[in-house]
Scaffold this active site. Structure first.
Site, PDB file in Angstrom:
ATOM      1  CG  HIS A 201      -2.076  -0.856   1.138  1.00 37.61           C
ATOM      2  ND1 HIS A 201      -2.590  -1.544   2.199  1.00 37.61           N
ATOM      3  CD2 HIS A 201      -2.851  -1.157   0.095  1.00 37.61           C
ATOM      4  CE1 HIS A 201      -3.633  -2.235   1.814  1.00 37.61           C
ATOM      5  NE2 HIS A 201      -3.809  -2.020   0.523  1.00 37.61           N
ATOM      6  CD  GLU A 443      -0.505 -11.648 -15.112  1.00 37.97           C
ATOM      7  OE1 GLU A 443      -0.024 -10.739 -14.435  1.00 37.97           O
ATOM      8  OE2 GLU A 443      -1.628 -12.144 -14.913  1.00 37.97           O
ATOM      9  CG  ASP A 467       2.555 -11.902 -11.714  1.00 36.23           C
ATOM     10  OD1 ASP A 467       3.181 -12.107 -10.654  1.00 36.23           O
ATOM     11  OD2 ASP A 467       1.474 -11.287 -11.752  1.00 36.23           O
ATOM     12  CB  CYS A 514       0.402  -4.224 -19.376  1.00 35.67           C
ATOM     13  SG  CYS A 514      -0.117  -5.815 -18.711  1.00 35.67           S
TER      14      CYS A 514
HETATM   15  C1  PEP Z   1       2.260  -8.162 -14.543  1.00 40.18           C
HETATM   16  O1  PEP Z   1       2.262  -9.183 -13.841  1.00 40.18           O
HETATM   17  O2  PEP Z   1       3.148  -7.894 -15.373  1.00 40.18           O
HETATM   18  C2  PEP Z   1       1.193  -7.180 -14.416  1.00 40.18           C
HETATM   19  C3  PEP Z   1       1.135  -6.136 -15.201  1.00 40.18           C
HETATM   20  O3  PEP Z   1       0.296  -7.352 -13.402  1.00 40.18           O
HETATM   21  P1  PEP Z   1       0.596  -6.965 -11.882  1.00 40.18           P
HETATM   22  O4  PEP Z   1       1.844  -6.140 -11.834  1.00 40.18           O
HETATM   23  O5  PEP Z   1      -0.590  -6.220 -11.416  1.00 40.18           O
HETATM   24  O6  PEP Z   1       0.747  -8.308 -11.268  1.00 40.18           O
HETATM   25 MG    MG Z   2       0.534  -9.773 -12.749  1.00 40.72          MG
END
Ligand code: PEP
Ligand code: MG
Length: 595
Positions: A201, A443, A467, A514
């Site tokens: 957080h 992921e 991930d 992303c």
């Molecule tokens: C990722 O795993 O790359 C992703 C964008 O999701 P998060 O960072 O929310 O796990």
């Molecule tokens: Mg992720």
């Protein structure tokens, strides 16, 4: 014998995890653990009612503060961020916590302070004993409330933090969310903490209020003292305590370069994202809260490529209703005014837990019931979210994506549930986009390896390298002790990314990326060379990535991707990427480019 002078303490450099960008130099304000000395007093029978009344008064005042803090946060950061305090407010009224406090005053005849400290300690100890990140975070929240209530009882109306008179850098073992959100940006220039990961957080709030921040510094607190000069480099994750003149000079000039550069970048934000040879690249923003859309647009983003909807849950003291979710999604689309938005369904579990649903901790939560698995196991909750998303889809271009899909069966089940929800809405005569696209995040290695099959059954892929890296390399992304092993430059990870892009292209479906590397300039040419034409990243990095894109051409990027594809070590990959970036955009190359 000559009289020996006390030696000045030497400079110390600490490497942590950069979670909020920018370089700041200021005096340290070391925030100790709750050093409150709790006075212990045995009370007479006739004092019991007085102590009970003192307890009630302190709880009431603490709650009033929390309400104020919530409202202020809501104004500054938006409704979702403010809900962090909902849990604290809930705790301050929780009979299972308050009952034993009252009982202790009545039965053991102790003063209210002792009753408070003991009861809170019992709860924090229980949470800590469970030994996972989720409950450690909960223990932190409880500790935060304890400090507040004790502060009231002991007449500390102003915390040390709010009594600050000059701008400082906060050095702490770990900050609680309410401490961070309560920070006045004029007084707090930067933050460095021993613990923490990108998804805690505190990191989320620091990023949202744009205070440069480095977490996971491993004992920075032991190295700094109040008043020491400190440099926090939120771009590279370096914290320098008592910098020598040379280091100070270096960082000061980097700071100057950084602010000049930011000014230039602000100009870039308005330009088109197009390579030198005319290929248009889409740059979208990753957001956690609807109000961040403004940031995406101010930085020249084309829309939202990843909306991490679980944050509505994480910052809430109750499970958000269908309508609350619908309002948040609809608001996001309205702010986007016709630009695209990809909503990710709840990515709960692992280190992202809800207050109500974390009663049964898992031994290995990152490999446990998280993300799509969690949703499939909690169908009603999943359906509620899908209804909210579908209803919102009537208000703007929306896509849905499922996180952490690892088998085709999961995708099929998720799609089936989505179809059921569509039918329900249809029957109820509620408007939604019937052509809404559904895609998946790639992921985990199994999804990447089976991407050809997945591409036949969904409309798009979004590669989540955060991930994907952790599962491919078996390195916990939030563990500062193995942070050196965690890299997107791993040939194994790049191999998987390449396969996924290839599968998507063959099947004619969209593919974007992303993970955090989308916002790291060093990877930009490589990602384009691998065939990616859409990237979704932290909004503040959009101008920088745009600038790099505008300095390159596709054949050069493809040649680089081919060359890098033949390497077998991440060092080799990184060195080459760094050299190439330096060649195409020498000015852009600086300490602020994360690797
Ligand atoms: C990722 O795993 O790359 C992703 C964008 O999701 P998060 O960072 O929310 O796990
Ligand atoms: Mg992720």
């Amino acid at each position: 014998m000559p009289h020996s002078q006390p030696q000045p303490k030497p400079m110390q450099t600490v490497k942590g995890i950069p979670v909020s960008p920018g370089i700041v130099i200021a005096r340290a304000f070391v925030l100790g653990e709750a050093e409150t000395h709790v006075p212990h007093r045995e009370i007479e029978e006739r004092e019991i009612e007085t102590e009970l009344a003192r307890l009630d008064g302190a709880l009431r005042d603490a709650s009033a503060d929390l309400v104020l803090l919530r409202d202020r946060t809501e104004q500054q950061l938006g409704r979702e961020a403010a809900k962090i305090f909902g849990f604290h407010l809930g705790l301050a009224q929780d009979p299972s916590l308050l009952g034993p406090m009252r009982e202790r005053i009545r039965r053991d005849r102790v003063n209210a302070e002792v009753a408070v400290a003991d009861s809170f300690k019992k709860v924090t100890d229980q949470f800590k004993a469970i030994g996972n990140e989720v409950f450690r975070q909960k223990a932190n929240d409880v500790l935060d409330l304890e400090r507040r209530v004790l502060g009231k009882l002991m007449g500390e109306n102003e915390s040390r933090l709010s009594a600050l008179t000059e701008p400082v850098i906060i050095i702490a073992h770990e900050l609680t969310p309410s401490q961070t959100a309560g920070m006045d940006r004029k007084k707090i220039l930067g933050i460095a903490t021993d613990l923490g990961g990108r998804t805690s957080h505190t990191s989320i709030v620091a990023r949202a209020i744009e205070i440069p921040c480095v977490v996971g510094c491993q004992r920075v607190m032991q190295r700094a003292e109040d008043g020491d000069l400190v440099i926090v480099d939120g771009d590279t994750g370096v914290v320098v305590v008592r910098p020598d003149e040379r280091t100070l000079e270096e960082y000061r000039s980097q700071q100057d370069r950084f602010s000049n550069y930011r000014a230039i970048l602000r100009e870039t934000a308005r330009l088109e994202t197009v390579t030198k040879d005319g290929t248009r690249i889409k740059l979208l923003g990753n957001i956690e809260f609807p109000h961040e859309v403004e940031n995406v647009l101010a930085n020249g983003g084309d829309g939202v490529g990843l909306y991490r909807t679980e944050f509505l849950y994480l910052t809430n003291d109750h499970e958000p209703s269908e309508d609350e979710q619908y309002q948040a999604y609809r608001h996001t689309l309205e702010l986007l005014a016709g630009r695209p938005c990809t909503i990710r369904t709840l990515d709960l579990g692992a280190d992202k837990y809800t207050q109500q649903r974390a009663h049964e901790p898992e031994r290995n939560p990152f490999l446990g019931l998280r993300s799509i698995r969690y949703c499939l196991a909690h169908r009603e909750m999943f359906k509620t979210q899908l209804r909210a998303i579908l209803r919102a889809s009537a208000h703007g271009p929306l896509k849905v994506m499922f996180p952490l899909v690892s088998t085709l069966m999961e995708l099929r089940q998720a799609k089936m549930i989505m179809n059921d929800v569509c039918e329900e809405l249809e029957e109820e005569g509620i408007a939604f986009d019937r052509g809404i696209q559904t895609g998946i995040m790639i992921e985990v290695p199994s999804a990447a390896l089976l991407s050809r099959a997945f591409a036949q059954e969904c409309s798009f892929f979004s590669i989540g390298t955060n991930d994907l890296i952790q599962y491919t390399l078996a390195v916990d992304r939030g563990n500062e002790r193995v942070a050196n092993l965690y890299t997107g430059a791993s040939p194994a990870v790049l191999y998987l990314v390449k396969q996924v892009v290839r599968s998507a292209r063959r099947a004619g479906i969209d593919v974007s990326l992303c993970g955090e590397i989308a916002g790291e300039a060093i990877y930009t040419m490589l990602l384009i060379g691998l065939g990616l034409r859409t990237l979704s990243l932290v909004p503040s990095q959009i101008p920088l990535i745009k600038r790099v894109i505008r300095s390159v051409d596709i054949p050069h990027c493809e040649e680089l991707a081919r060359r890098v594809g033949s390497f077998d070590s991440d060092r080799q990959v990184l060195t080459t990427l760094r050299d190439e970036l330096r060649k195409v955009d020498p000015d852009s190359f600086g300490g602020w480019i994360a690797e």
